[in-house]
Write a protein that holds these residues in place. Structure first.
Motif, PDB file in Angstrom:
ATOM      1  N   MET A   1      26.506 -42.238 -55.567  1.00  0.00           N
ATOM      2  CA  MET A   1      25.741 -41.076 -56.012  1.00  0.00           C
ATOM      3  C   MET A   1      24.407 -40.979 -55.277  1.00  0.00           C
ATOM      4  SD  MET A   1      24.553 -40.035 -59.889  1.00  0.00           S
ATOM      5  CE  MET A   1      23.478 -41.462 -60.114  1.00  0.00           C
ATOM      6  N   LEU A   2      23.718 -42.102 -55.109  1.00  0.00           N
ATOM      7  CA  LEU A   2      22.430 -42.100 -54.410  1.00  0.00           C
ATOM      8  C   LEU A   2      22.580 -41.586 -52.988  1.00  0.00           C
ATOM      9  CD1 LEU A   2      19.424 -42.913 -54.192  1.00  0.00           C
ATOM     10  CD2 LEU A   2      20.197 -45.219 -53.557  1.00  0.00           C
ATOM     11  N   ILE A   3      23.592 -42.043 -52.284  1.00  0.00           N
ATOM     12  CA  ILE A   3      23.786 -41.626 -50.896  1.00  0.00           C
ATOM     13  C   ILE A   3      24.181 -40.147 -50.817  1.00  0.00           C
ATOM     14  CG2 ILE A   3      25.136 -42.030 -48.801  1.00  0.00           C
ATOM     15  CD1 ILE A   3      25.345 -44.985 -49.760  1.00  0.00           C
ATOM     16  N   SER A   4      24.956 -39.682 -51.788  1.00  0.00           N
ATOM     17  CA  SER A   4      25.332 -38.264 -51.784  1.00  0.00           C
ATOM     18  C   SER A   4      24.108 -37.375 -51.989  1.00  0.00           C
ATOM     19  CB  SER A   4      26.385 -37.994 -52.866  1.00  0.00           C
ATOM     20  OG  SER A   4      25.858 -38.221 -54.158  1.00  0.00           O
ATOM     21  N   TYR A   5      23.167 -37.812 -52.814  1.00  0.00           N
ATOM     22  CA  TYR A   5      21.931 -37.038 -52.989  1.00  0.00           C
ATOM     23  C   TYR A   5      21.061 -37.112 -51.738  1.00  0.00           C
ATOM     24  CZ  TYR A   5      22.330 -35.571 -57.857  1.00  0.00           C
ATOM     25  OH  TYR A   5      22.706 -34.932 -59.019  1.00  0.00           O
ATOM     26  N   MET A   6      21.067 -38.259 -51.079  1.00  0.00           N
ATOM     27  CA  MET A   6      20.359 -38.349 -49.793  1.00  0.00           C
ATOM     28  C   MET A   6      20.977 -37.388 -48.787  1.00  0.00           C
ATOM     29  SD  MET A   6      19.724 -42.452 -49.301  1.00  0.00           S
ATOM     30  CE  MET A   6      18.500 -43.337 -50.271  1.00  0.00           C
ATOM     31  N   ALA A   7      22.304 -37.288 -48.813  1.00  0.00           N
ATOM     32  CA  ALA A   7      22.996 -36.346 -47.923  1.00  0.00           C
ATOM     33  C   ALA A   7      22.573 -34.914 -48.229  1.00  0.00           C
ATOM     34  CB  ALA A   7      24.507 -36.497 -48.068  1.00  0.00           C
ATOM     35  N   PHE A   8      22.374 -34.606 -49.513  1.00  0.00           N
ATOM     36  CA  PHE A   8      21.914 -33.267 -49.891  1.00  0.00           C
ATOM     37  C   PHE A   8      20.544 -32.974 -49.290  1.00  0.00           C
ATOM     38  CE2 PHE A   8      19.180 -30.833 -52.753  1.00  0.00           C
ATOM     39  CZ  PHE A   8      19.849 -29.618 -52.783  1.00  0.00           C
ATOM     40  N   SER A   9      19.629 -33.945 -49.359  1.00  0.00           N
ATOM     41  CA  SER A   9      18.292 -33.747 -48.799  1.00  0.00           C
ATOM     42  C   SER A   9      18.353 -33.567 -47.286  1.00  0.00           C
ATOM     43  CB  SER A   9      17.390 -34.941 -49.148  1.00  0.00           C
ATOM     44  OG  SER A   9      17.193 -35.029 -50.548  1.00  0.00           O
ATOM     45  N   ILE A  10      19.200 -34.336 -46.621  1.00  0.00           N
ATOM     46  CA  ILE A  10      19.339 -34.222 -45.166  1.00  0.00           C
ATOM     47  C   ILE A  10      19.932 -32.873 -44.794  1.00  0.00           C
ATOM     48  CG2 ILE A  10      20.525 -35.163 -43.142  1.00  0.00           C
ATOM     49  CD1 ILE A  10      20.413 -37.908 -44.591  1.00  0.00           C
TER      50      ILE A  10
ATOM     51  N   GLY B   1      28.459 -34.492 -38.215  1.00  0.00           N
ATOM     52  CA  GLY B   1      27.122 -35.003 -37.915  1.00  0.00           C
ATOM     53  C   GLY B   1      26.442 -35.538 -39.160  1.00  0.00           C
ATOM     54  N   LEU B   2      26.556 -34.788 -40.266  1.00  0.00           N
ATOM     55  CA  LEU B   2      25.989 -35.246 -41.539  1.00  0.00           C
ATOM     56  C   LEU B   2      26.644 -36.547 -41.978  1.00  0.00           C
ATOM     57  CD1 LEU B   2      24.259 -34.701 -44.090  1.00  0.00           C
ATOM     58  CD2 LEU B   2      26.195 -33.405 -44.993  1.00  0.00           C
TER      59      LEU B   2
ATOM     60  N   VAL C   1      26.495 -42.404 -42.821  1.00  0.00           N
ATOM     61  CA  VAL C   1      27.067 -43.734 -42.582  1.00  0.00           C
ATOM     62  C   VAL C   1      25.964 -44.710 -42.172  1.00  0.00           C
ATOM     63  CG1 VAL C   1      28.480 -45.048 -40.944  1.00  0.00           C
ATOM     64  CG2 VAL C   1      29.421 -43.018 -42.061  1.00  0.00           C
ATOM     65  N   PHE C   2      25.087 -44.277 -41.291  1.00  0.00           N
ATOM     66  CA  PHE C   2      23.968 -45.123 -40.857  1.00  0.00           C
ATOM     67  C   PHE C   2      23.044 -45.446 -42.032  1.00  0.00           C
ATOM     68  CE2 PHE C   2      19.609 -45.456 -39.138  1.00  0.00           C
ATOM     69  CZ  PHE C   2      19.779 -46.586 -38.342  1.00  0.00           C
ATOM     70  N   ILE C   3      22.699 -44.419 -42.826  1.00  0.00           N
ATOM     71  CA  ILE C   3      21.818 -44.621 -43.974  1.00  0.00           C
ATOM     72  C   ILE C   3      22.489 -45.527 -45.005  1.00  0.00           C
ATOM     73  CG2 ILE C   3      20.715 -43.451 -45.923  1.00  0.00           C
ATOM     74  CD1 ILE C   3      20.253 -41.070 -44.096  1.00  0.00           C
ATOM     75  N   SER C   4      23.786 -45.339 -45.205  1.00  0.00           N
ATOM     76  CA  SER C   4      24.521 -46.154 -46.179  1.00  0.00           C
ATOM     77  C   SER C   4      24.477 -47.630 -45.814  1.00  0.00           C
ATOM     78  CB  SER C   4      25.975 -45.690 -46.267  1.00  0.00           C
ATOM     79  OG  SER C   4      26.060 -44.344 -46.649  1.00  0.00           O
ATOM     80  N   ALA C   5      24.650 -47.935 -44.538  1.00  0.00           N
ATOM     81  CA  ALA C   5      24.606 -49.329 -44.102  1.00  0.00           C
ATOM     82  C   ALA C   5      23.237 -49.940 -44.398  1.00  0.00           C
ATOM     83  CB  ALA C   5      24.917 -49.413 -42.611  1.00  0.00           C
ATOM     84  N   ILE C   6      22.178 -49.181 -44.162  1.00  0.00           N
ATOM     85  CA  ILE C   6      20.827 -49.673 -44.448  1.00  0.00           C
ATOM     86  C   ILE C   6      20.653 -49.896 -45.953  1.00  0.00           C
ATOM     87  CG2 ILE C   6      18.369 -49.088 -44.381  1.00  0.00           C
ATOM     88  CD1 ILE C   6      18.913 -47.601 -41.773  1.00  0.00           C
ATOM     89  N   VAL C   7      21.126 -48.931 -46.754  1.00  0.00           N
ATOM     90  CA  VAL C   7      21.023 -49.072 -48.214  1.00  0.00           C
ATOM     91  C   VAL C   7      21.757 -50.329 -48.677  1.00  0.00           C
ATOM     92  CG1 VAL C   7      21.738 -48.058 -50.419  1.00  0.00           C
ATOM     93  CG2 VAL C   7      20.690 -46.616 -48.663  1.00  0.00           C
ATOM     94  N   GLY C   8      22.965 -50.553 -48.153  1.00  0.00           N
ATOM     95  CA  GLY C   8      23.726 -51.734 -48.528  1.00  0.00           C
ATOM     96  C   GLY C   8      23.018 -53.030 -48.147  1.00  0.00           C
ATOM     97  N   LEU C   9      22.443 -53.072 -46.964  1.00  0.00           N
ATOM     98  CA  LEU C   9      21.727 -54.273 -46.516  1.00  0.00           C
ATOM     99  C   LEU C   9      20.485 -54.530 -47.368  1.00  0.00           C
ATOM    100  CD1 LEU C   9      21.995 -53.831 -42.633  1.00  0.00           C
ATOM    101  CD2 LEU C   9      23.142 -55.568 -44.025  1.00  0.00           C
TER     102      LEU C   9
ATOM    103  N   LEU D   1      14.918 -38.738 -61.423  1.00  0.00           N
ATOM    104  CA  LEU D   1      13.468 -38.609 -61.202  1.00  0.00           C
ATOM    105  C   LEU D   1      13.168 -37.838 -59.924  1.00  0.00           C
ATOM    106  CD1 LEU D   1      10.612 -39.476 -62.191  1.00  0.00           C
ATOM    107  CD2 LEU D   1      10.855 -41.502 -60.734  1.00  0.00           C
ATOM    108  N   ILE D   2      13.945 -38.082 -58.865  1.00  0.00           N
ATOM    109  CA  ILE D   2      13.658 -37.456 -57.566  1.00  0.00           C
ATOM    110  C   ILE D   2      14.309 -36.080 -57.451  1.00  0.00           C
ATOM    111  CG2 ILE D   2      13.973 -37.671 -55.067  1.00  0.00           C
ATOM    112  CD1 ILE D   2      13.829 -40.696 -55.397  1.00  0.00           C
ATOM    113  N   TRP D   3      15.572 -35.971 -57.799  1.00  0.00           N
ATOM    114  CA  TRP D   3      16.318 -34.732 -57.552  1.00  0.00           C
ATOM    115  C   TRP D   3      16.529 -33.884 -58.800  1.00  0.00           C
ATOM    116  CZ3 TRP D   3      17.729 -39.220 -54.797  1.00  0.00           C
ATOM    117  CH2 TRP D   3      17.624 -39.130 -53.413  1.00  0.00           C
TER     118      TRP D   3
END
Length: 290
Positions: free
Chosen positions: A44-53, A63-64, A69-77, A112-114
């Motif tokens: 859910m968090l990544i899908s909302y990040m995708a909405f902002s992008i 492209g999205l 995928v790049f952001i998801s890997a960072i979030v997971g790490l 809180l954010i979206w």
């Protein structure tokens, strides 16, 4: 017969999403023996990040997806490093409780954010689709089927032929032996969480495109959990196949028996499977020598 076909195809369309989500659950359990109860919230968090992008930049769907995928890997790490790695050496129950706390925190952060209003993920594929006789499939649903096939093939190649995949399988088989053989177990854990987050991100983008976004999107992760139990907690590929089975079962139970069974039919399957095959259809039974 036409009604049966419509229910089955629409069940497959949502089942492939369940399969993707289930693969993330199974990968984490296979590598760390921990059930990540925050997997749906990460999606859910990544899908909302995708909405902002997507709202800030005009990107084609692919492209999205690549950016996510790049952001998801960072979030997971980040999640693995901040929340999970300090729990190494602790009992599994404590780590599971950390994932539950993380899930609650992510839900609060998203609202809180979206905000709590439903949102639509803007992509360039819109409502386009393809008609197959009586069945109409949206482009996003066809992409979901293709992405599940790609992820299954990619995970099979990764786990079977790559050095990191072999190390991950060795760690899953016996962590102590893997350490003695020189495998960096913490590195394996980090990669497992990153890959699981990438799969969750792909699922989130697809769900946001097909159904839209809302603060209850995390429940899709919970509804996909029966697929993991049915396939076997340690079977990544079993979770993918079982996700489709659960999706079809949900649609057929609601279509032929009654409304409301869609939400519970998957969990009824869990009860039956745990009584007959506690390790799932494709899972590995544990054998202890005494």
């Amino acid at each position: 017969m036409d009604y049966f076909i419509l229910l089955t195809v629409s069940g497959i369309a949502i089942g492939v999403i369940y399969g993707l989500i289930g693969m993330g659950y199974a990968l984490i359990f296979k590598a760390t023996s921990v059930v990540n109860f925050a997997h749906g919230e990460i999606m859910m968090l990544i899908s909302y990040m995708a909405f902002s992008i997507a709202s800030s930049w005009t990107l084609p769907f692919w492209g999205l997806l690549l950016v996510c995928v790049f952001i998801s890997a960072i979030v997971g790490l980040v999640i693995e490093r901040v929340f999970i790695r300090p729990m190494l050496g602790q009992d599994v129950f404590s780590t599971v409780m950390v994932t539950i706390g993380l899930a609650v925190m992510i839900r609060a952060v998203v609202v809180l954010i979206w905000g709590a209003d439903p949102l639509l993920l803007p992509t360039d594929i819109g409502d386009s689709g393809v008609e197959f006789g009586l069945v109409f499939l949206y482009t996003s649903q066809l992409y979901a089927i293709g992405l599940l096939a790609f992820c299954v093939l990619g995970m099979w190649v990764f786990l079977r032929f790559s050095r990191m995949g072999v190390a991950m399988r060795a760690t899953a088989a016996r962590e102590t032996t893997a350490l003695l053989m020189g495998i960096n177990v913490t590195h394996v854990y980090a990669i497992a969480w990153a890959i699981a987050a990438v799969i969750a991100g792909i699922s989130g983008v697809l769900l946001g495109t097909i159904y839209g976004l809302g603060p209850d999107l995390w429940t899709q992760g919970l509804r996909a959990f029966p697929a993991v139990i049915l396939g076997g907690l340690d079977s990544v590929f079993g979770a993918a196949i079982s996700g489709i089975l659960i999706g079809v079962l949900e649609n057929l139970s609601e279509g032929y028996i009654g409304q409301g069974l869609k939400e519970i039919s998957g969990f009824l399957v869990i009860l039956v499977v745990l009584m007959i095959r506690p390790y799932g259809l494709f899972g590995t039974p544990e054998i202890e020598r005494v």
